[in-house]
Design a protein around this motif. Structure first.
Motif, PDB file in Angstrom:
ATOM      1  N   TRP A 190       1.693   6.457  -5.204  1.00 31.81           N
ATOM      2  CA  TRP A 190       1.260   5.531  -5.651  1.00 31.81           C
ATOM      3  C   TRP A 190       1.183   4.241  -4.985  1.00 31.81           C
ATOM      4  O   TRP A 190       0.305   3.319  -5.098  1.00 31.81           O
ATOM      5  CB  TRP A 190       1.829   5.249  -7.206  1.00 31.81           C
ATOM      6  CG  TRP A 190       1.477   6.380  -8.166  1.00 31.81           C
ATOM      7  CD1 TRP A 190       2.658   7.237  -8.458  1.00 31.81           C
ATOM      8  CD2 TRP A 190       0.105   6.727  -8.788  1.00 31.81           C
ATOM      9  NE1 TRP A 190       1.816   8.354  -9.635  1.00 31.81           N
ATOM     10  CE2 TRP A 190       0.398   8.013  -9.604  1.00 31.81           C
ATOM     11  CE3 TRP A 190      -1.051   6.520  -8.586  1.00 31.81           C
ATOM     12  CZ2 TRP A 190      -0.501   8.598 -10.348  1.00 31.81           C
ATOM     13  CZ3 TRP A 190      -1.796   7.003  -9.405  1.00 31.81           C
ATOM     14  CH2 TRP A 190      -1.788   7.985 -10.082  1.00 31.81           C
ATOM     15  N   ALA A 191       2.201   3.895  -4.287  1.00 29.82           N
ATOM     16  CA  ALA A 191       2.010   2.829  -3.147  1.00 29.82           C
ATOM     17  C   ALA A 191       0.800   2.946  -2.418  1.00 29.82           C
ATOM     18  O   ALA A 191       0.474   1.876  -1.995  1.00 29.82           O
ATOM     19  CB  ALA A 191       3.401   2.816  -2.534  1.00 29.82           C
ATOM     20  N   ASP A 192       0.633   4.016  -1.790  1.00 27.40           N
ATOM     21  CA  ASP A 192      -0.475   4.370  -1.255  1.00 27.40           C
ATOM     22  C   ASP A 192      -1.913   3.790  -1.786  1.00 27.40           C
ATOM     23  O   ASP A 192      -2.812   3.026  -1.091  1.00 27.40           O
ATOM     24  CB  ASP A 192      -0.860   5.648  -0.488  1.00 27.40           C
ATOM     25  CG  ASP A 192       0.388   6.046   0.182  1.00 27.40           C
ATOM     26  OD1 ASP A 192       1.020   5.217   1.021  1.00 27.40           O
ATOM     27  OD2 ASP A 192       0.685   7.335   0.086  1.00 27.40           O
ATOM     28  N   ILE A 193      -1.896   3.969  -3.026  1.00 29.97           N
ATOM     29  CA  ILE A 193      -3.133   3.784  -4.074  1.00 29.97           C
ATOM     30  C   ILE A 193      -3.097   2.038  -4.011  1.00 29.97           C
ATOM     31  O   ILE A 193      -4.494   1.581  -3.964  1.00 29.97           O
ATOM     32  CB  ILE A 193      -3.157   4.346  -5.277  1.00 29.97           C
ATOM     33  CG1 ILE A 193      -3.177   5.950  -4.930  1.00 29.97           C
ATOM     34  CG2 ILE A 193      -4.472   4.404  -5.967  1.00 29.97           C
ATOM     35  CD1 ILE A 193      -4.182   6.485  -4.022  1.00 29.97           C
ATOM     36  N   VAL A 194      -2.149   1.506  -4.437  1.00 26.42           N
ATOM     37  CA  VAL A 194      -1.959   0.290  -4.425  1.00 26.42           C
ATOM     38  C   VAL A 194      -2.373  -0.395  -3.115  1.00 26.42           C
ATOM     39  O   VAL A 194      -3.162  -1.487  -3.224  1.00 26.42           O
ATOM     40  CB  VAL A 194      -0.500  -0.161  -4.732  1.00 26.42           C
ATOM     41  CG1 VAL A 194      -0.621  -1.840  -4.844  1.00 26.42           C
ATOM     42  CG2 VAL A 194      -0.221   0.240  -6.498  1.00 26.42           C
ATOM     43  N   ALA A 195      -1.922   0.007  -1.890  1.00 25.30           N
ATOM     44  CA  ALA A 195      -2.341  -0.347  -0.537  1.00 25.30           C
ATOM     45  C   ALA A 195      -3.726  -0.354  -0.382  1.00 25.30           C
ATOM     46  O   ALA A 195      -4.191  -1.464   0.281  1.00 25.30           O
ATOM     47  CB  ALA A 195      -1.556   0.142   0.434  1.00 25.30           C
ATOM     48  N   TRP A 196      -4.460   0.774  -1.048  1.00 23.90           N
ATOM     49  CA  TRP A 196      -5.798   0.771  -0.868  1.00 23.90           C
ATOM     50  C   TRP A 196      -6.487  -0.273  -1.685  1.00 23.90           C
ATOM     51  O   TRP A 196      -7.361  -0.682  -1.350  1.00 23.90           O
ATOM     52  CB  TRP A 196      -6.085   2.234  -1.222  1.00 23.90           C
ATOM     53  CG  TRP A 196      -7.851   2.305  -1.632  1.00 23.90           C
ATOM     54  CD1 TRP A 196      -8.704   2.486  -0.675  1.00 23.90           C
ATOM     55  CD2 TRP A 196      -8.238   2.192  -3.026  1.00 23.90           C
ATOM     56  NE1 TRP A 196     -10.004   2.640  -1.648  1.00 23.90           N
ATOM     57  CE2 TRP A 196      -9.519   2.380  -2.803  1.00 23.90           C
ATOM     58  CE3 TRP A 196      -7.728   2.016  -4.239  1.00 23.90           C
ATOM     59  CZ2 TRP A 196     -10.731   2.352  -3.811  1.00 23.90           C
ATOM     60  CZ3 TRP A 196      -8.796   2.096  -5.375  1.00 23.90           C
ATOM     61  CH2 TRP A 196     -10.076   2.091  -5.101  1.00 23.90           C
ATOM     62  N   ALA A 197      -6.132  -0.406  -2.916  1.00 26.58           N
ATOM     63  CA  ALA A 197      -6.574  -1.527  -3.511  1.00 26.58           C
ATOM     64  C   ALA A 197      -6.445  -2.804  -3.380  1.00 26.58           C
ATOM     65  O   ALA A 197      -7.571  -3.754  -3.789  1.00 26.58           O
ATOM     66  CB  ALA A 197      -6.355  -1.129  -5.397  1.00 26.58           C
ATOM     67  N   LEU A 198      -5.572  -3.145  -2.965  1.00 25.45           N
ATOM     68  CA  LEU A 198      -4.923  -4.648  -2.494  1.00 25.45           C
ATOM     69  C   LEU A 198      -6.066  -5.326  -1.893  1.00 25.45           C
ATOM     70  O   LEU A 198      -6.458  -6.442  -2.432  1.00 25.45           O
ATOM     71  CB  LEU A 198      -3.766  -4.804  -1.945  1.00 25.45           C
ATOM     72  CG  LEU A 198      -2.498  -4.947  -2.949  1.00 25.45           C
ATOM     73  CD1 LEU A 198      -1.253  -4.827  -1.876  1.00 25.45           C
ATOM     74  CD2 LEU A 198      -2.524  -6.191  -3.529  1.00 25.45           C
ATOM     75  N   PRO A 199      -6.691  -5.009  -0.785  1.00 23.40           N
ATOM     76  CA  PRO A 199      -7.616  -5.726  -0.063  1.00 23.40           C
ATOM     77  C   PRO A 199      -8.913  -5.627  -0.911  1.00 23.40           C
ATOM     78  O   PRO A 199      -9.844  -7.029  -0.769  1.00 23.40           O
ATOM     79  CB  PRO A 199      -7.915  -4.751   0.998  1.00 23.40           C
ATOM     80  CG  PRO A 199      -6.865  -3.826   1.327  1.00 23.40           C
ATOM     81  CD  PRO A 199      -6.274  -3.589  -0.053  1.00 23.40           C
TER      82      PRO A 199
END
Length: 682
Positions: free
Chosen positions: A267-276
């Protein structure tokens, strides 16, 4: 002779070794599709020759799925989705569905290629793929719901389909939304609403990809193997029985068994995708900058958050243009404000930015309205989410705000978004979805008080009704009042009582009183009923029904079920009926208490008389938003008992003077009827 034989063999093989025919492109205005062979990666599955005797269990099933095959090539950054299906209508009524098909795709980044359209009749396959008969249309089916997604549908009407024909289609959609950057999960249903004879699924990844399969509601084994072409996941199943639709599931319930195949991400990977996507500067339009001091002056963070939420809910209407990048990338807050419209992510980003500028800890949060809390058990993927809200953190506690809703009032601590189940805040350090807990000050309730004051003559009645809505109930009625003429609504209410009690006059126009701070709405109605009574000898009868409980006492569409049943949010429904007795009137109905309970509901009815007033109170409490399948029997039994007790006819013994006058009136009416009748009829 050996050389000549080898040459003949080579010539015989040439057609098989020749490259497949190139797809032929067909244009329809600005849109296009192609007709051509299936991609090389596809392992085509044949439609079975015969229907297995035990497939689907019911030999008289009117609709059959003979084949469902879906294969996906995700190698080298591609996303090529192949779909083949075969079905059969067993009745004339279903031929309309059997003889048409539609395929939707997004032309901005996807292409559609049709491979086959066939009909099998008497064991022979007949080609029915006619490119000229295929229409392309941008229908924007979501436009009425304030959403434009840019999808185009290929509409296919199939000639000469008859009862018993097996229809087969195969096509490929190549391409996926670039903004997803591969953070998608491929889902495969293993059963449907009709029996499924043969099911096949397959996904290909690059050889070095970390990926995994998850299976829900089945003991199916997914095969994982490495080949020279990459990493392959595949499965087959046969003879899946139909799963009947019993309706009203909680959104987290997985109705069909399924397989989910995706890259092995966190889920951290999905957060990293969404942050930008949700990272913007602090700049605001001048008009909003000017409002910041006004909001800061409120002092209390809950009041500040409520004021900002209401601004975005009420002054920025919901409308989404979700095409290409805009499916997941919000528009700049300044643009959203200047347009005064935006979709969920636009409104969430604007709300979060305003709250941050006011010194509050607020971030957008991804949720699923389709799957609720179930996404926490699935593959971490951006495709798991379809909605965006706001997480606000005050003194270490999370509060959840949905700027797309409307007509919300009161303290944000009582706003209820429990249906979303879990949310993934778009914030550094978030590693898992967060539970969306019920608010600390939740109070959803509906209370109706009916006051009947009969006239001394025992005929007309003064009726006053006070209806009080709290919490989500208040928001619902507020939205209705905002969207309709109040005069029209009041006439509908009056007509409802006419149907129940006969002729009436509106004694005082209906009125609305609102307490926005408490999120409470009160509506008062006042009628004069001409003669609502039924009479039996010296007894006056009044039919009653607790409208506050209506709907919540209805039995589910399917009472025999193995699935959970969705209910309204936890709430308290109360209906009070008060009859002010004229001199000499007495309650004939037996006072007392009736109770019923089952699953998450508890019902209680109390009837009593004191100081010349008869009071009957109905109360229904629901402490959970669903009924577990193991509680269905008790829940249904409790509902039946409650409904039987809810509809009650109150009986009143009339004083002797009224009994005599009523007898005299009936005699006069009888004599008048005899005198008015024709001579031959006597």
């Amino acid at each position: 002779m050996i050389l000549r034989g080898a040459l003949l063999l080579l010539l015989a093989l040439l057609p098989a070794l020749a490259p497949a025919a190139a797809p032929v492109v067909h244009e329809r205005g600005e849109f296009r599709f192609a007709v051509g062979p299936a991609p090389d990666f596809v392992v085509e599955q044949a439609v079975p020759d015969t229907w297995t005797a035990d497939a689907g269990k019911d030999p008289a099933e009117p609709w059959r799925h003979w084949l469902l095959d879906q294969q996906v090539d995700r190698r080298d950054g591609r996303h090529v989705f192949y779909h083949a299906a075969a079905w059969q209508a067993g009745s004339q009524r279903l031929l309309g569905d059997a003889g048409k098909y539609s395929v939707s795709f997004s032309p901005e980044y996807q292409t559609l290629t049709l491979h086959a359209l066939q009909v099998r009749r008497d064991g022979e396959w007949i080609d029915r793929l006619d490119a000229d008969a295929v229409s392309l249309a941008r229908r924007e089916s979501g436009f009425e719901n304030d959403l434009a997604d840019g999808e185009v549908s290929a509409l296919i009407v199939i000639d000469d389909v008859r009862v018993g024909d097996v229809v087969r289609i195969a096509f490929t959609i190549e391409g996926s939304n670039p903004i997803m950057d591969g953070h998608v999960a491929n889902s495969f249903w293993l059963a449907a609403g009709a029996p499924l004879l043969y099911r096949h699924g397959r996904v290909l990844f690059d050889a070095a990809t970390a990926a995994r399969a998850r299976v829900f509601g089945s003991d199916l084994q997914v095969r994982r193997r490495e080949t020279r072409d990459g990493l392959e996941f595949s499965f087959t199943s046969a003879g899946a029985a139909a799963i009947r639709d019993t309706d009203d599931y909680p959104n987290w319930y997985r109705r069909y068994p399924s397989v989910e195949i995706a890259r092995d991400e966190s889920w951290a990977d999905i957060v990293a995708w969404a942050l930008p996507l949700y990272t913007v500067g602090d700049e605001l339009p001048a008009e909003l900058e000017a409002r910041l001091p006004e909001w800061r002056a409120l002092g209390d963070p809950y009041r500040i958050a409520g004021a900002v939420l209401r601004l975005v809910q009420e002054e920025v209407r919901y409308f989404g243009i979700e095409i290409a990048d805009n499916t997941h990338r919000p528009n700049p807050p300044a643009l959203v404000w200047s347009r005064r419209y935006g979709d969920c992510k636009d409104k969430a980003l604007l709300t979060a930015l305003l709250l941050r500028r006011l010194g509050l800890d607020a971030v957008p949060a991804l949720v699923s309205t389709s799957w609720g809390k179930a996404i926490a058990d699935g593959a971490p993927a951006a495709s798991a989410f379809n909605h965006v809200i706001v997480r606000l953190r005050i003194d270490g506690r999370d509060y959840w705000l949905d700027p797309t809703l409307s007509a919300q009032r009161g303290d944000i601590r009582q706003l209820d978004l429990i249906d979303y189940g879990v949310a993934l805040p778009v914030a550094a350090g978030v590693t898992a979805p967060v539970v969306v807990n019920p608010p600390e000050r939740i109070h959803n309730a509906l209370t109706i008080v009916e006051r009947f004051a009969p006239a001394a003559d025992g005929r007309s009645v003064d009726l006053r009704i006070e209806t009080t809505y709290r919490g989500e109930r208040a928001e619902t009625i507020r939205r209705q009042l905002n969207g309709q003429s109040f005069a029209v609504m009041t006439e509908h209410w009056a007509d409802y009582y006419r149907k129940r009690y006969g002729e009436l006059a509106i004694a005082t126009p209906a009125s609305v009183d609102e307490d926005e701070e408490a999120n409470v709405m009160k509506i008062v109605e006042h009628y004069t009923l001409a003669d609502p009574w039924q009479r039996h000898g010296g007894t006056a009868l009044l039919d009653t029904w607790p409208d506050a409980l209506s709907g919540s006492l209805d039995l589910p569409g399917r009472v025999s079920r193995e699935e959970p049943l969705r209910l309204e949010r936890p709430e308290t429904l109360r209906h009070e009926i008060r009859v002010e007795l004229p001199e000499g009137w007495k309650l004939s109905s037996e006072p007392g208490t009736v109770s019923a309970a089952g699953g998450p509901i508890a019902y209680r009815r109390v009837l009593r008389q004191a100081d010349g007033v008869v009071e009957m109170t109905h109360e229904l409490k629901n402490d959970r938003e669903y009924v577990d399948a193991t509680q269905m029997r008790d829940y249904v039994a409790g509902l039946r008992e409650a409904k039987a007790a809810a509809g009650m006819r109150l009986a009143f013994a009339l004083p002797s003077a009224l009994r005599d006058s009523e007898r005299d009136r009936r005699l006069r009416d009888l004599l008048r009827g005899e005198l008015d009748a024709p001579t031959g009829a006597r």
